[in-house]
Motif scaffolding. Structure first.
Motif, PDB file in Angstrom:
ATOM      1  N   MET A   1       6.690  12.010  23.183  1.00 27.24           N
ATOM      2  CA  MET A   1       5.870  11.236  22.405  1.00 27.24           C
ATOM      3  C   MET A   1       4.714  11.954  21.714  1.00 27.24           C
ATOM      4  O   MET A   1       4.222  11.370  20.577  1.00 27.24           O
ATOM      5  N   GLU A   2       3.764  12.409  22.601  1.00 24.82           N
ATOM      6  CA  GLU A   2       2.519  13.055  22.309  1.00 24.82           C
ATOM      7  C   GLU A   2       2.745  14.081  21.276  1.00 24.82           C
ATOM      8  O   GLU A   2       2.156  14.136  20.113  1.00 24.82           O
ATOM      9  N   GLU A   3       3.989  14.934  21.049  1.00 20.68           N
ATOM     10  CA  GLU A   3       4.233  15.968  20.237  1.00 20.68           C
ATOM     11  C   GLU A   3       4.542  15.151  18.829  1.00 20.68           C
ATOM     12  O   GLU A   3       4.022  15.596  17.566  1.00 20.68           O
ATOM     13  N   LYS A   4       5.178  14.094  18.806  1.00 20.02           N
ATOM     14  CA  LYS A   4       5.487  13.331  17.850  1.00 20.02           C
ATOM     15  C   LYS A   4       4.122  12.662  17.028  1.00 20.02           C
ATOM     16  O   LYS A   4       4.049  12.857  15.989  1.00 20.02           O
ATOM     17  N   ILE A   5       3.344  12.233  17.852  1.00 16.63           N
ATOM     18  CA  ILE A   5       2.237  11.879  17.335  1.00 16.63           C
ATOM     19  C   ILE A   5       1.664  12.872  16.689  1.00 16.63           C
ATOM     20  O   ILE A   5       0.730  12.565  15.769  1.00 16.63           O
ATOM     21  N   LYS A   6       1.145  14.063  17.400  1.00 12.28           N
ATOM     22  CA  LYS A   6       0.579  15.344  16.889  1.00 12.28           C
ATOM     23  C   LYS A   6       1.180  15.646  15.292  1.00 12.28           C
ATOM     24  O   LYS A   6       0.223  16.064  14.565  1.00 12.28           O
ATOM     25  N   ARG A   7       2.413  15.583  15.177  1.00 15.11           N
ATOM     26  CA  ARG A   7       3.159  15.772  13.940  1.00 15.11           C
ATOM     27  C   ARG A   7       2.616  15.038  12.818  1.00 15.11           C
ATOM     28  O   ARG A   7       2.627  15.240  11.849  1.00 15.11           O
ATOM     29  N   VAL A   8       2.854  13.623  13.306  1.00 15.41           N
ATOM     30  CA  VAL A   8       2.570  12.575  12.261  1.00 15.41           C
ATOM     31  C   VAL A   8       1.132  12.610  11.859  1.00 15.41           C
ATOM     32  O   VAL A   8       0.654  12.696  10.738  1.00 15.41           O
ATOM     33  N   VAL A   9       0.113  12.964  12.839  1.00 13.64           N
ATOM     34  CA  VAL A   9      -1.314  13.311  12.468  1.00 13.64           C
ATOM     35  C   VAL A   9      -1.386  14.339  11.588  1.00 13.64           C
ATOM     36  O   VAL A   9      -2.175  14.351  10.631  1.00 13.64           O
ATOM     37  N   SER A  10      -0.922  15.419  11.766  1.00 11.36           N
ATOM     38  CA  SER A  10      -0.952  16.643  10.786  1.00 11.36           C
ATOM     39  C   SER A  10      -0.600  16.287   9.524  1.00 11.36           C
ATOM     40  O   SER A  10      -0.853  16.669   8.370  1.00 11.36           O
ATOM     41  N   ARG A  11       0.548  15.391   9.566  1.00  8.37           N
ATOM     42  CA  ARG A  11       1.194  15.336   8.236  1.00  8.37           C
ATOM     43  C   ARG A  11       0.199  14.323   7.468  1.00  8.37           C
ATOM     44  O   ARG A  11       0.126  14.541   6.370  1.00  8.37           O
TER      45      ARG A  11
ATOM     46  N   LEU B   1      -1.733   1.743  16.029  1.00 11.61           N
ATOM     47  CA  LEU B   1      -0.366   1.611  16.663  1.00 11.61           C
ATOM     48  C   LEU B   1      -0.343   1.047  18.077  1.00 11.61           C
ATOM     49  O   LEU B   1       0.791   0.962  18.762  1.00 11.61           O
ATOM     50  N   HIS B   2      -1.567   0.768  18.758  1.00 12.27           N
ATOM     51  CA  HIS B   2      -1.709   0.308  20.041  1.00 12.27           C
ATOM     52  C   HIS B   2      -1.063   1.266  20.923  1.00 12.27           C
ATOM     53  O   HIS B   2      -0.301   0.722  21.891  1.00 12.27           O
ATOM     54  N   ILE B   3      -1.317   2.500  20.945  1.00 10.67           N
ATOM     55  CA  ILE B   3      -0.864   3.459  21.827  1.00 10.67           C
ATOM     56  C   ILE B   3      -1.976   4.073  22.598  1.00 10.67           C
ATOM     57  O   ILE B   3      -2.842   4.524  22.276  1.00 10.67           O
ATOM     58  N   GLU B   4      -1.684   3.934  23.929  1.00  8.76           N
ATOM     59  CA  GLU B   4      -2.665   4.522  24.626  1.00  8.76           C
ATOM     60  C   GLU B   4      -2.398   5.763  25.200  1.00  8.76           C
ATOM     61  O   GLU B   4      -0.978   6.398  25.170  1.00  8.76           O
ATOM     62  N   LYS B   5      -3.367   6.846  25.415  1.00 12.98           N
ATOM     63  CA  LYS B   5      -3.243   8.091  25.568  1.00 12.98           C
ATOM     64  C   LYS B   5      -2.684   8.026  27.048  1.00 12.98           C
ATOM     65  O   LYS B   5      -3.102   7.636  27.999  1.00 12.98           O
ATOM     66  N   GLU B   6      -1.696   8.986  27.182  1.00 13.35           N
ATOM     67  CA  GLU B   6      -1.090   9.252  28.146  1.00 13.35           C
ATOM     68  C   GLU B   6      -1.799  10.287  29.374  1.00 13.35           C
ATOM     69  O   GLU B   6      -2.555  11.173  28.848  1.00 13.35           O
TER      70      GLU B   6
END
Length: 145
Positions: free
Chosen positions: A1-11, A140-145
């Protein structure tokens, strides 16, 4: 999930950079001159029409783009929500790009200050759409893991 978040942020950051390159290219292209600069400066009807369209685009699309996420976002967190976030970030910037484009074209083709004012309003509104990981997590109400 963290990797997908980083990809979306970079995009989304890349889309934001491309959005800001649009006015830079328009100003550079307009200031270097050309036959299109001031082409309709003497045409009062064309200037009125262009100014009216630019003002209406700015008046409608800036609030819509700023309010877009509150209409779209849900508290559902999954991969689909991340994809939708990236999609709607692009839509938001595309909505803001329309008054920027129309404003600078009005400014250079009609030599009207109203066009550049509307473009600057849309560019200022884009600063409220500044992408980042903290913003994505908050919206998105996502807490940092």
């Amino acid at each position: 999930m963290e990797e997908k978040i980083k990809r979306v942020v970079s995009r989304t950051k890349m889309m934001f950079v491309y959005f800001w390159l649009l006015p830079v290219f328009l100003v550079a292209f307009g200031e270097t001159g050309g036959e299109w600069v001031g082409a309709y400066a003497g045409d009062v009807r064309a200037a009125y029409f262009a100014e009216t369209v630019t003002i209406l685009l700015t008046a409608v699309l800036v609030p819509v783009s700023l309010k877009l996420f509150s209409w779209m976002l849900t508290k559902k967190i999954d991969v689909v929500a991340l994809r939708l976030y990236a999609l709607w970030s692009g839509v938001r910037l595309a909505l803001l790009a329309m008054p920027v484009l129309a404003g600078f074209l009005t400014y250079y083709m009609m030599l009207s200050n109203k066009g550049v004012l509307c473009a600057l309003i849309a560019l200022t509104a884009s600063l409220f759409c500044l992408p980042g990981e903290n913003r994505l997590r908050k919206e998105l109400h996502i807490e940092k893991e």
